[in-house]
Design a protein around this motif. Sequence first.
Motif, PDB file in Angstrom:
ATOM      1  N   ASN A 286     -10.539 -11.512 -10.803  1.00 24.72           N
ATOM      2  CA  ASN A 286     -10.134 -10.469  -9.864  1.00 24.72           C
ATOM      3  C   ASN A 286      -9.237 -10.934  -8.715  1.00 24.72           C
ATOM      4  N   THR A 287      -8.806 -12.183  -8.723  1.00 28.49           N
ATOM      5  CA  THR A 287      -8.002 -12.666  -7.597  1.00 28.49           C
ATOM      6  C   THR A 287      -6.657 -13.246  -8.016  1.00 28.49           C
ATOM      7  N   GLY A 288      -6.317 -13.145  -9.277  1.00 26.47           N
ATOM      8  CA  GLY A 288      -5.041 -13.680  -9.730  1.00 26.47           C
ATOM      9  C   GLY A 288      -5.053 -15.157 -10.035  1.00 26.47           C
ATOM     10  N   ILE A 289      -6.188 -15.837  -9.820  1.00 20.40           N
ATOM     11  CA  ILE A 289      -6.214 -17.289 -10.058  1.00 20.40           C
ATOM     12  C   ILE A 289      -6.333 -17.610 -11.544  1.00 20.40           C
ATOM     13  N   ALA A 290      -6.474 -16.587 -12.380  1.00 22.28           N
ATOM     14  CA  ALA A 290      -6.363 -16.798 -13.820  1.00 22.28           C
ATOM     15  C   ALA A 290      -4.926 -16.578 -14.276  1.00 22.28           C
ATOM     16  N   GLN A 291      -4.244 -15.630 -13.644  1.00 19.18           N
ATOM     17  CA  GLN A 291      -2.933 -15.191 -14.133  1.00 19.18           C
ATOM     18  C   GLN A 291      -1.770 -15.930 -13.490  1.00 19.18           C
ATOM     19  N   GLN A 292      -1.767 -16.027 -12.163  1.00 23.21           N
ATOM     20  CA  GLN A 292      -0.622 -16.655 -11.490  1.00 23.21           C
ATOM     21  C   GLN A 292      -0.450 -18.141 -11.848  1.00 23.21           C
ATOM     22  N   PRO A 293      -1.516 -18.949 -11.842  1.00 21.24           N
ATOM     23  CA  PRO A 293      -1.332 -20.349 -12.241  1.00 21.24           C
ATOM     24  C   PRO A 293      -0.936 -20.514 -13.701  1.00 21.24           C
ATOM     25  N   THR A 294      -1.226 -19.496 -14.528  1.00 23.89           N
ATOM     26  CA  THR A 294      -0.814 -19.563 -15.925  1.00 23.89           C
ATOM     27  C   THR A 294       0.703 -19.522 -16.040  1.00 23.89           C
ATOM     28  N   HIS A 295       1.372 -18.928 -15.064  1.00 17.01           N
ATOM     29  CA  HIS A 295       2.832 -18.974 -15.030  1.00 17.01           C
ATOM     30  C   HIS A 295       3.289 -20.430 -14.897  1.00 17.01           C
ATOM     31  N   ASN A 363       3.496 -10.769 -16.762  1.00 16.83           N
ATOM     32  CA  ASN A 363       2.663  -9.961 -17.644  1.00 16.83           C
ATOM     33  C   ASN A 363       1.484 -10.760 -18.184  1.00 16.83           C
ATOM     34  N   GLY A 364       0.285 -10.245 -17.954  1.00 15.43           N
ATOM     35  CA  GLY A 364      -0.926 -10.981 -18.305  1.00 15.43           C
ATOM     36  C   GLY A 364      -1.130 -11.150 -19.803  1.00 15.43           C
ATOM     37  N   VAL A 365      -0.811 -10.114 -20.575  1.00 13.65           N
ATOM     38  CA  VAL A 365      -0.996 -10.190 -22.026  1.00 13.65           C
ATOM     39  C   VAL A 365      -0.085 -11.260 -22.620  1.00 13.65           C
ATOM     40  N   THR A 366       1.154 -11.296 -22.165  1.00 14.60           N
ATOM     41  CA  THR A 366       2.109 -12.268 -22.691  1.00 14.60           C
ATOM     42  C   THR A 366       1.728 -13.688 -22.286  1.00 14.60           C
ATOM     43  N   LEU A 367       1.298 -13.863 -21.035  1.00  9.85           N
ATOM     44  CA  LEU A 367       0.863 -15.184 -20.606  1.00  9.85           C
ATOM     45  C   LEU A 367      -0.341 -15.648 -21.405  1.00  9.85           C
ATOM     46  N   GLU A 368      -1.269 -14.742 -21.647  1.00  2.00           N
ATOM     47  CA  GLU A 368      -2.460 -15.113 -22.417  1.00  2.00           C
ATOM     48  C   GLU A 368      -2.094 -15.456 -23.857  1.00  2.00           C
ATOM     49  N   MET A 467      -8.192  -6.332 -25.587  1.00  2.00           N
ATOM     50  CA  MET A 467      -7.181  -5.493 -26.225  1.00  2.00           C
ATOM     51  C   MET A 467      -7.828  -4.298 -26.948  1.00  2.00           C
ATOM     52  N   LYS A 468      -8.984  -4.522 -27.523  1.00  2.00           N
ATOM     53  CA  LYS A 468      -9.676  -3.443 -28.228  1.00  2.00           C
ATOM     54  C   LYS A 468     -10.055  -2.315 -27.276  1.00  2.00           C
ATOM     55  N   LYS A 469     -10.424  -2.679 -26.053  1.00  2.00           N
ATOM     56  CA  LYS A 469     -10.788  -1.679 -25.056  1.00  2.00           C
ATOM     57  C   LYS A 469      -9.573  -0.939 -24.518  1.00  2.00           C
ATOM     58  N   GLU A 470      -8.451  -1.661 -24.404  1.00  2.00           N
ATOM     59  CA  GLU A 470      -7.282  -1.083 -23.745  1.00  2.00           C
ATOM     60  C   GLU A 470      -6.335  -0.356 -24.687  1.00  2.00           C
ATOM     61  N   ARG A 471      -6.389  -0.663 -25.975  1.00  2.00           N
ATOM     62  CA  ARG A 471      -5.452  -0.070 -26.924  1.00  2.00           C
ATOM     63  C   ARG A 471      -6.167   0.844 -27.915  1.00  2.00           C
ATOM     64  N   LYS A 472      -5.468   1.917 -28.303  1.00  2.00           N
ATOM     65  CA  LYS A 472      -6.082   2.935 -29.159  1.00  2.00           C
ATOM     66  C   LYS A 472      -5.649   2.828 -30.621  1.00  2.00           C
ATOM     67  N   PHE A 473      -4.783   1.873 -30.931  1.00  2.00           N
ATOM     68  CA  PHE A 473      -4.305   1.698 -32.306  1.00  2.00           C
ATOM     69  C   PHE A 473      -3.780   3.019 -32.860  1.00  2.00           C
ATOM     70  N   GLU A 474      -2.880   3.628 -32.089  1.00  2.00           N
ATOM     71  CA  GLU A 474      -2.391   4.976 -32.375  1.00  2.00           C
ATOM     72  C   GLU A 474      -1.547   5.059 -33.638  1.00  2.00           C
ATOM     73  N   MET A 475      -0.901   3.966 -34.033  1.00  2.00           N
ATOM     74  CA  MET A 475      -0.095   4.004 -35.251  1.00  2.00           C
ATOM     75  C   MET A 475      -0.958   4.267 -36.479  1.00  2.00           C
ATOM     76  N   VAL A 476      -2.157   3.708 -36.481  1.00  2.00           N
ATOM     77  CA  VAL A 476      -3.078   3.949 -37.603  1.00  2.00           C
ATOM     78  C   VAL A 476      -3.488   5.413 -37.625  1.00  2.00           C
ATOM     79  N   ASP A 477      -3.808   5.949 -36.459  1.00  2.00           N
ATOM     80  CA  ASP A 477      -4.190   7.370 -36.398  1.00  2.00           C
ATOM     81  C   ASP A 477      -3.055   8.259 -36.883  1.00  2.00           C
ATOM     82  N   GLU A 478      -1.824   7.883 -36.503  1.00  2.00           N
ATOM     83  CA  GLU A 478      -0.667   8.673 -36.937  1.00  2.00           C
ATOM     84  C   GLU A 478      -0.503   8.606 -38.452  1.00  2.00           C
ATOM     85  N   ALA A 479      -0.679   7.424 -39.019  1.00  2.00           N
ATOM     86  CA  ALA A 479      -0.548   7.261 -40.465  1.00  2.00           C
ATOM     87  C   ALA A 479      -1.613   8.049 -41.219  1.00  2.00           C
TER      88      ALA A 479
END
Length: 491
Positions: A286-295, A363-368, A467-479
């Motif tokens: 919650n303080t950026g010390i995971a994300q900013q130093p990853t840069h 971007n946190g996802v890309t850094l991770e 990612m499972k919590k944040e994304r809905k996998f909408e392409m599958v639903d569309e298909a």
Amino acid sequence: MGIRTGEQYINVVRSRKPDIWLEGRKVEDVMDEPVLRQTVLEIARLYDLQHDPKYQEKITHICEETGERVNNAFLVPRNYDDLMKRRAAFEAFAEATFGMMGRSPDFLNVVITSLYTNAHFLENYNKQWADNIRNYYRYIRDNDLFLTHAIINPQNDRRKSSHEQKDKFTHLGVVKETPEGLIVRGAKFLATLAAVTDEVIIYTFPGYQPGDEPYAVSFAIPIDTAGLRIICRENMQDGKRPLFDHPVASRFEETDALLVFDDVLVPWDRVFIYNNVEAANLLYPNTGIAQQPTHQSSVRGLVKLQFAMEVACKLADSIGVDTFLHVQDKLGELIQSVETIRALLRVSEFEYETTPTGEVMPNGVTLETIRGLMPTLYPRAIEVIQIIGAGGLLLSPTAADIEHPELREDIERYYVGREGVSATERISIFKLAWDLSGEAFGQRLLQYERYYTGDPIRKRAIFYNKMKKERKFEMVDEALKVSKIRETASI
């Protein structure tokens, strides 16, 4: 004071008397220990870059608060240009060390800056904690200090939490409160370069359980504080070998250490968290010390991976094996690995995120994603070096052999490379490759890249669940809409 010089850093190292133990000996003077002395000189070179006209405007800026020049690692990014300014500082330090030094001063200075920017998190629990970290950031920034950190408990009984260990203070915890501050006892690791730093910061990492309140503590103290003992690991090299024989191992040894706190006093104004499991578990995410130093670590990782790739290419070229298809395939793979990390890093910066307080973070996802790939890509680069060098990596003579008149003719005849590559050039390339792929120094670099961010399997699992919590996998639903339409139509 602002940015300091290498000489100023060296003078401070000479003046301190921390309780350092190395190979069963108490170190009386860091500069008398060849392996530590060389590290100090390399760090001093980084400080001098800040004063070099070639780099100064790129890697430092004038602090609005003090009017002094400070390193860009202390810059709070508010836009894309600020991110690029920080990247320039990260690149300068990484390129000066070929990415070999993962814990150069800029790394923890970014951590401190992130804690400062997000001190409002600490205000939710204790206003004094927030004030303490803000004041500490200014102290580190204004004096351009060099920090180490230790956030991992000793590897004892991993089945049990801190309060369940056989010895109550195996893990670092608070013994008691005093009017002057906290008394802490126990151990933490992995304190890289602790013997040559100015301060140590202890901060919490998720995993505290109810009952762990005495161990939920974050603070910072000078490295020579009474009662703090530094037990260094065995050296990967002795600091005395010729640079020709070990061109990177002789320069960039990052001695790691276990820190033992024997009833150490931590002043109240240096306490950032105490006796709060919730705050201790949330500090890291919650303080950026995971994300900013990853840069910073991603920039450094890119330089390190590129260096390994270039060594592999030069190694193959020196004996002409890069004309073979299977070798070209492996070298092409390494080049694509470098370009993958380079592209991800650029995307993370271009698709930056802005926090509610206006702080800009890559971007946190890309850094991770970078953090998830490096524990695989770097070991693969080392493996390719080992495959290409084969038995030749085990056979290099020393500088003394090359210089001896009785051996010179044999060496020039039997160690020569492909046409145009002299024996000395070929040997030097193979020695560099051996430093990275065979020496204890290189194996430490390999292990570091696998685990410096934590267990890579656990980290990837956390990444997936997020990612499972944040994304809905909408392409599958569309298909699948087509099959649902047909099902309705049949009824």
